[in-house]
Scaffold this motif. Structure first.
Motif, PDB file in Angstrom:
ATOM      1  N   ASN A  75       0.859  -1.239  -0.008  1.00 57.85           N
ATOM      2  CA  ASN A  75       0.006   0.020  -0.107  1.00 57.85           C
ATOM      3  C   ASN A  75       0.762   1.231   0.195  1.00 57.85           C
ATOM      4  O   ASN A  75       2.100   0.967   0.403  1.00 57.85           O
ATOM      5  CB  ASN A  75      -0.935   0.006   1.208  1.00 57.85           C
ATOM      6  N   THR A  76       0.295   2.357  -0.451  1.00 60.28           N
ATOM      7  CA  THR A  76       0.848   3.511  -0.407  1.00 60.28           C
ATOM      8  C   THR A  76       0.163   4.833  -0.337  1.00 60.28           C
ATOM      9  O   THR A  76      -1.305   4.724  -0.999  1.00 60.28           O
ATOM     10  CB  THR A  76       1.635   3.607  -1.816  1.00 60.28           C
ATOM     11  N   THR A 116      -5.163   5.435  -8.625  1.00 59.91           N
ATOM     12  CA  THR A 116      -4.555   4.136  -8.894  1.00 59.91           C
ATOM     13  C   THR A 116      -2.980   4.041  -9.181  1.00 59.91           C
ATOM     14  O   THR A 116      -2.359   5.121  -9.604  1.00 59.91           O
ATOM     15  CB  THR A 116      -5.213   3.284  -9.831  1.00 59.91           C
ATOM     16  N   VAL A 117      -2.497   2.838  -8.724  1.00 58.65           N
ATOM     17  CA  VAL A 117      -1.207   2.517  -9.090  1.00 58.65           C
ATOM     18  C   VAL A 117      -0.856   1.446  -9.671  1.00 58.65           C
ATOM     19  O   VAL A 117      -1.413   0.245  -9.515  1.00 58.65           O
ATOM     20  CB  VAL A 117      -0.450   2.635  -7.646  1.00 58.65           C
ATOM     21  N   ALA A 118      -0.004   1.465 -10.823  1.00 56.17           N
ATOM     22  CA  ALA A 118       0.463   0.297 -11.415  1.00 56.17           C
ATOM     23  C   ALA A 118       1.674  -0.287 -10.796  1.00 56.17           C
ATOM     24  O   ALA A 118       2.734   0.184 -10.805  1.00 56.17           O
ATOM     25  CB  ALA A 118       0.732   0.670 -13.086  1.00 56.17           C
ATOM     26  N   GLY A 119       1.485  -1.622 -10.076  1.00 56.64           N
ATOM     27  CA  GLY A 119       2.381  -2.160  -9.473  1.00 56.64           C
ATOM     28  C   GLY A 119       3.482  -2.894 -10.344  1.00 56.64           C
ATOM     29  O   GLY A 119       2.896  -3.579 -11.371  1.00 56.64           O
ATOM     30  N   ASP A 120       4.866  -3.037  -9.787  1.00 52.60           N
ATOM     31  CA  ASP A 120       5.653  -3.907 -10.746  1.00 52.60           C
ATOM     32  C   ASP A 120       6.506  -4.848  -9.617  1.00 52.60           C
ATOM     33  O   ASP A 120       7.361  -4.519  -9.196  1.00 52.60           O
ATOM     34  CB  ASP A 120       6.603  -3.026 -11.401  1.00 52.60           C
ATOM     35  N   ALA A 121       6.126  -6.058  -9.775  1.00 54.43           N
ATOM     36  CA  ALA A 121       6.742  -7.061  -8.937  1.00 54.43           C
ATOM     37  C   ALA A 121       7.613  -8.039  -9.698  1.00 54.43           C
ATOM     38  O   ALA A 121       7.914  -9.004  -9.398  1.00 54.43           O
ATOM     39  CB  ALA A 121       5.912  -7.741  -7.978  1.00 54.43           C
ATOM     40  N   SER A 122       7.941  -7.621 -10.842  1.00 52.78           N
ATOM     41  CA  SER A 122       8.841  -8.442 -11.841  1.00 52.78           C
ATOM     42  C   SER A 122      10.104  -8.631 -11.337  1.00 52.78           C
ATOM     43  O   SER A 122      10.757  -9.811 -11.787  1.00 52.78           O
ATOM     44  CB  SER A 122       8.869  -7.656 -13.128  1.00 52.78           C
ATOM     45  N   ALA A 123      10.646  -7.937 -10.662  1.00 53.34           N
ATOM     46  CA  ALA A 123      12.217  -8.208  -9.937  1.00 53.34           C
ATOM     47  C   ALA A 123      12.018  -9.707  -9.240  1.00 53.34           C
ATOM     48  O   ALA A 123      12.961 -10.343  -9.223  1.00 53.34           O
ATOM     49  CB  ALA A 123      12.452  -7.267  -8.918  1.00 53.34           C
ATOM     50  N   VAL A 124      11.033 -10.097  -8.497  1.00 48.53           N
ATOM     51  CA  VAL A 124      11.092 -11.236  -7.728  1.00 48.53           C
ATOM     52  C   VAL A 124      10.255 -12.507  -8.759  1.00 48.53           C
ATOM     53  O   VAL A 124      10.123 -13.663  -8.448  1.00 48.53           O
ATOM     54  CB  VAL A 124       9.970 -10.999  -6.382  1.00 48.53           C
ATOM     55  N   GLY A 125       9.629 -11.778  -9.834  1.00 44.32           N
ATOM     56  CA  GLY A 125       9.107 -12.740 -10.889  1.00 44.32           C
ATOM     57  C   GLY A 125       7.748 -13.089 -10.879  1.00 44.32           C
ATOM     58  O   GLY A 125       7.159 -13.608 -11.269  1.00 44.32           O
ATOM     59  N   ALA A 171      -5.511  -0.533  -6.031  1.00 40.83           N
ATOM     60  CA  ALA A 171      -6.681   0.094  -6.189  1.00 40.83           C
ATOM     61  C   ALA A 171      -6.874   0.990  -4.929  1.00 40.83           C
ATOM     62  O   ALA A 171      -6.431   0.933  -3.753  1.00 40.83           O
ATOM     63  CB  ALA A 171      -7.862  -0.609  -6.629  1.00 40.83           C
ATOM     64  N   PRO A 172      -7.757   2.372  -4.950  1.00 41.13           N
ATOM     65  CA  PRO A 172      -8.067   2.944  -3.801  1.00 41.13           C
ATOM     66  C   PRO A 172      -8.665   2.216  -2.755  1.00 41.13           C
ATOM     67  O   PRO A 172      -9.586   1.280  -3.074  1.00 41.13           O
ATOM     68  CB  PRO A 172      -8.795   4.220  -4.336  1.00 41.13           C
ATOM     69  N   SER A 173      -8.228   2.299  -1.589  1.00 41.20           N
ATOM     70  CA  SER A 173      -8.547   1.606  -0.335  1.00 41.20           C
ATOM     71  C   SER A 173      -9.837   2.391   0.404  1.00 41.20           C
ATOM     72  O   SER A 173      -9.865   3.495   0.295  1.00 41.20           O
ATOM     73  CB  SER A 173      -7.680   0.999   0.372  1.00 41.20           C
ATOM     74  N   ALA A 174     -10.185   1.783   1.257  1.00 44.42           N
ATOM     75  CA  ALA A 174     -11.153   2.479   2.342  1.00 44.42           C
ATOM     76  C   ALA A 174     -10.841   3.542   3.223  1.00 44.42           C
ATOM     77  O   ALA A 174     -11.365   4.399   3.528  1.00 44.42           O
ATOM     78  CB  ALA A 174     -11.825   1.589   3.289  1.00 44.42           C
ATOM     79  N   ARG A 175      -9.372   3.274   3.421  1.00 49.03           N
ATOM     80  CA  ARG A 175      -8.566   4.343   4.249  1.00 49.03           C
ATOM     81  C   ARG A 175      -8.270   5.462   3.268  1.00 49.03           C
ATOM     82  O   ARG A 175      -7.870   5.198   2.242  1.00 49.03           O
ATOM     83  CB  ARG A 175      -7.252   3.753   4.688  1.00 49.03           C
ATOM     84  N   ASP A 176      -8.555   6.554   3.552  1.00 51.80           N
ATOM     85  CA  ASP A 176      -8.317   7.837   2.913  1.00 51.80           C
ATOM     86  C   ASP A 176      -7.023   8.068   2.423  1.00 51.80           C
ATOM     87  O   ASP A 176      -5.934   8.041   2.999  1.00 51.80           O
ATOM     88  CB  ASP A 176      -8.731   9.026   3.966  1.00 51.80           C
ATOM     89  N   GLY A 177      -7.019   8.211   1.179  1.00 50.25           N
ATOM     90  CA  GLY A 177      -5.709   8.489   0.327  1.00 50.25           C
ATOM     91  C   GLY A 177      -4.914   7.467   0.053  1.00 50.25           C
ATOM     92  O   GLY A 177      -3.809   7.447  -0.545  1.00 50.25           O
ATOM     93  N   GLU A 178      -5.082   6.363   0.568  1.00 54.13           N
ATOM     94  CA  GLU A 178      -4.340   4.860   0.354  1.00 54.13           C
ATOM     95  C   GLU A 178      -4.777   4.101  -0.960  1.00 54.13           C
ATOM     96  O   GLU A 178      -5.903   4.032  -1.119  1.00 54.13           O
ATOM     97  CB  GLU A 178      -4.169   4.399   1.606  1.00 54.13           C
ATOM     98  N   ALA A 179      -3.840   3.491  -1.773  1.00 54.05           N
ATOM     99  CA  ALA A 179      -3.912   2.550  -2.579  1.00 54.05           C
ATOM    100  C   ALA A 179      -3.354   1.384  -2.021  1.00 54.05           C
ATOM    101  O   ALA A 179      -2.409   1.018  -1.454  1.00 54.05           O
ATOM    102  CB  ALA A 179      -3.333   3.011  -3.797  1.00 54.05           C
ATOM    103  N   VAL A 180      -4.102   0.049  -2.299  1.00 52.94           N
ATOM    104  CA  VAL A 180      -3.780  -1.421  -1.806  1.00 52.94           C
ATOM    105  C   VAL A 180      -3.783  -2.286  -2.988  1.00 52.94           C
ATOM    106  O   VAL A 180      -4.785  -2.098  -3.844  1.00 52.94           O
ATOM    107  CB  VAL A 180      -4.586  -1.717  -0.926  1.00 52.94           C
ATOM    108  N   GLY A 181      -2.986  -3.150  -3.093  1.00 54.38           N
ATOM    109  CA  GLY A 181      -2.872  -3.965  -4.041  1.00 54.38           C
ATOM    110  C   GLY A 181      -2.094  -5.508  -3.378  1.00 54.38           C
ATOM    111  O   GLY A 181      -1.433  -5.226  -2.242  1.00 54.38           O
TER     112      GLY A 181
END
Length: 173
Positions: A49-50, A58-67, A74-84
């Protein structure tokens, strides 16, 4: 005594004043991406989250370093945070990997670290076997050697007691 106290007080004040100035300044476009759990075994699920992208971003996440490839925060219930979420592949090797994300609206880059280990942090590992010190004294859990050591100590104690008793009686040695 007062001089020592004054020197210590001066040193503490100097560290307190210089501490924030000595902290590294990270510039520009890199924010933080919180990774939970920060240590995971291959095959485990990770939540990130961020709050760096603002409300409704919304944030495009990239975990390709770990494969694990791409994922979406996507935006979460907490104000201003995006979670994936993403799953670490079972074939992932132990190490530290950077998980990154890019804010859709601003293009701001955020990053966090993920540590992959072979043992779970929740799993307790108990030590087994004897200590390998390389110097005498750690012979291992052999009961025969332990019994021989105890017997040698008993004989030495009995002999010492006998000699002290003879000396105290005046029999001479």
């Amino acid at each position: 005594m007062r001089r020592t106290a004054r020197l210590l007080t001066t040193a503490v004040c100097a560290v307190a004043v210089a501490g924030p100035a000595a902290a590294p300044a990270y510039g520009g476009d890199t924010g933080t991406l919180e990774v939970y759990p920060s240590t995971v075994v291959p095959g485990g699920q990770v939540t990130v989250n961020t709050a760096a992208c603002g409300n409704g971003g919304t944030v495009a996440g990239d975990a390709s370093a770990v494969g694990a490839g791409a994922f979406t925060l996507a935006p979460s219930a907490r104000d201003g945070e995006a979670v994936g979420r993403f799953r670490v592949p079972p074939s992932a090797q132990p190490g530290t990997y950077e998980i990154a994300g890019t804010c859709a609206e601003s293009g701001r880059r955020v990053a966090g670290d993920l540590v992959v280990t072979l043992t779970s942090a929740r799993q307790q590992v108990s030590p087994r076997g004897s200590v390998k010190t390389g110097v005498g004294g750690a012979l291992g859990p052999d009961p025969v050697q332990t019994a021989a050591g105890v017997a040698a100590l008993a004989v030495a104690a009995a002999g010492g007691t006998w000699l002290l008793h003879r000396r105290a009686r005046g029999d001479g040695i």
